[in-house]
Design an enzyme around this catalytic site. Structure first.
Site, PDB file in Angstrom:
ATOM      1  CB  THR A  10      29.420  30.905  50.054  1.00 28.44           C
ATOM      2  OG1 THR A  10      30.756  31.421  51.217  1.00 28.44           O
ATOM      3  CG2 THR A  10      28.544  31.406  49.956  1.00 28.44           C
ATOM      4  CB  CYS A  11      34.217  28.508  46.750  1.00 31.30           C
ATOM      5  SG  CYS A  11      33.345  26.461  46.962  1.00 31.30           S
ATOM      6  CB  THR A  12      35.846  31.950  47.686  1.00 33.60           C
ATOM      7  OG1 THR A  12      34.845  32.449  46.215  1.00 33.60           O
ATOM      8  CG2 THR A  12      37.077  31.037  46.937  1.00 33.60           C
ATOM      9  CB  ALA A  13      31.979  35.563  49.204  1.00 41.83           C
TER      10      ALA A  13
END
Lengths: 170, 102
Positions: free
Chosen positions: A58-61
């Site tokens: 997942t990109c940011t989380a």
């Protein structure tokens, strides 16, 4: 598309490999067994979390690791099972669970050819053709066979499909 | 020796009475092949226990009945009821469980 208040479909045959302690990995060969929705949903509270694939970023989380971290909070709120599904084989999913440090508190199951995600109406769009059919990133709470919460991510990142959002909905 | 069970009816009769050990194995599973001679030895050593084996691919309904998810799995029966279980090719655990039951 399945909505809150609908009966959760029970006709898809999910399979999983139950967790066994590390040392018996060399001493035993695993085979997947069914997670029978028609038996596991009635009278119980089950959280189903879908990820596009095992080991996908997942990109940011963080998505799944937070469910593992907060499993006790889920149990305190009356959740019987947390089931993580992807379209990868039950072997890949089980290995992913081990890599994330999960033991037997979370079930890592295979959604065969995204049949369940398809039936719920949540397939992942914009997938490279070579990856095959994939479920979207979402979380569902099923209480006694009925959907009580449904959170599907519409962009990258983890919001409505995350552990905190589900805990709040319980 | 360890006798192979070939049908569900045979299975139900085999576990019905006494102390019975059933080895759930698969022909393609390395650890199962590893533990087989050990089990054979135990079957001669511990005559109070009857030893059987079930090929989970041949008798898949019986394996499913006990939710066998790892091979080898050893189920110990006493008069038809499961009283103990050892998962994995763990000779020491099998021996320990046998001696506790006899």
């Amino acid at each position: 598309m399945v909505q809150v208040g609908d009966k959760f479909p029970t006709d898809v045959a999910l399979t999983y490999i139950p967790w066994t302690p590390e040392n018996s990995g060399v001493l035993a060969c695993a085979i997947p067994i069914p997670y029978d929705l028609s038996k596991k949903l009635p009278g119980r509270t089950v959280v189903i979390v879908s990820a596009p694939g095992a080991f996908t970023p997942t990109c940011t989380a963080n998505h799944i690791p937070v469910f593992i971290e907060k499993i006790d909070e889920f149990k305190k709120k009356g959740v019987d099972d947390v089931v993580v599904i992807t379209t990868d084989t039950p072997f890949a999913n089980a290995a992913w669970g081990k890599a994330l440090g999960a033991k037997d508190e979370i079930i890592f199951a295979n959604d065969p050819l995204a049949a369940l995600s398809k039936e719920l109406g949540y397939l992942k769009s914009e997938v490279p053709a070579s990856f095959g059919i994939r479920g979207a990133r979402y979380a569902v709470v099923v209480k006694d066979g009925v959907v009580s919460y449904f959170g599907v991510e519409t962009s990258s990142g983890v919001t409505v499909s995350g552990a905190d959002a589900v805990l709040e909905a319980l | 020796m360890v006798q192979e069970i070939n049908s569900a009816e045979e299975f139900d009769k085999a576990i019905a009475s006494g102390v019975v050990l059933v080895d759930f194995f698969a022909t393609w599973c390395g650890p199962c092949k590893m533990i087989a001679p050990v089990l054979d030895k135990f079957s001669k050593e511990y005559e109070q226990v009857t030893f059987y084996k079930v090929d989970v691919d041949k008798l898949s309904e019986v394996a499913a009945r006990f939710e066998i998810s790892a091979m080898p799995t050893f189920l110990f029966f006493q008069n038809g009821e499961v009283v103990s279980k050892v998962t994995g090719a763990n000779a020491a655990a099998i021996k320990q469980t046998i001696t506790k039951l006899i």
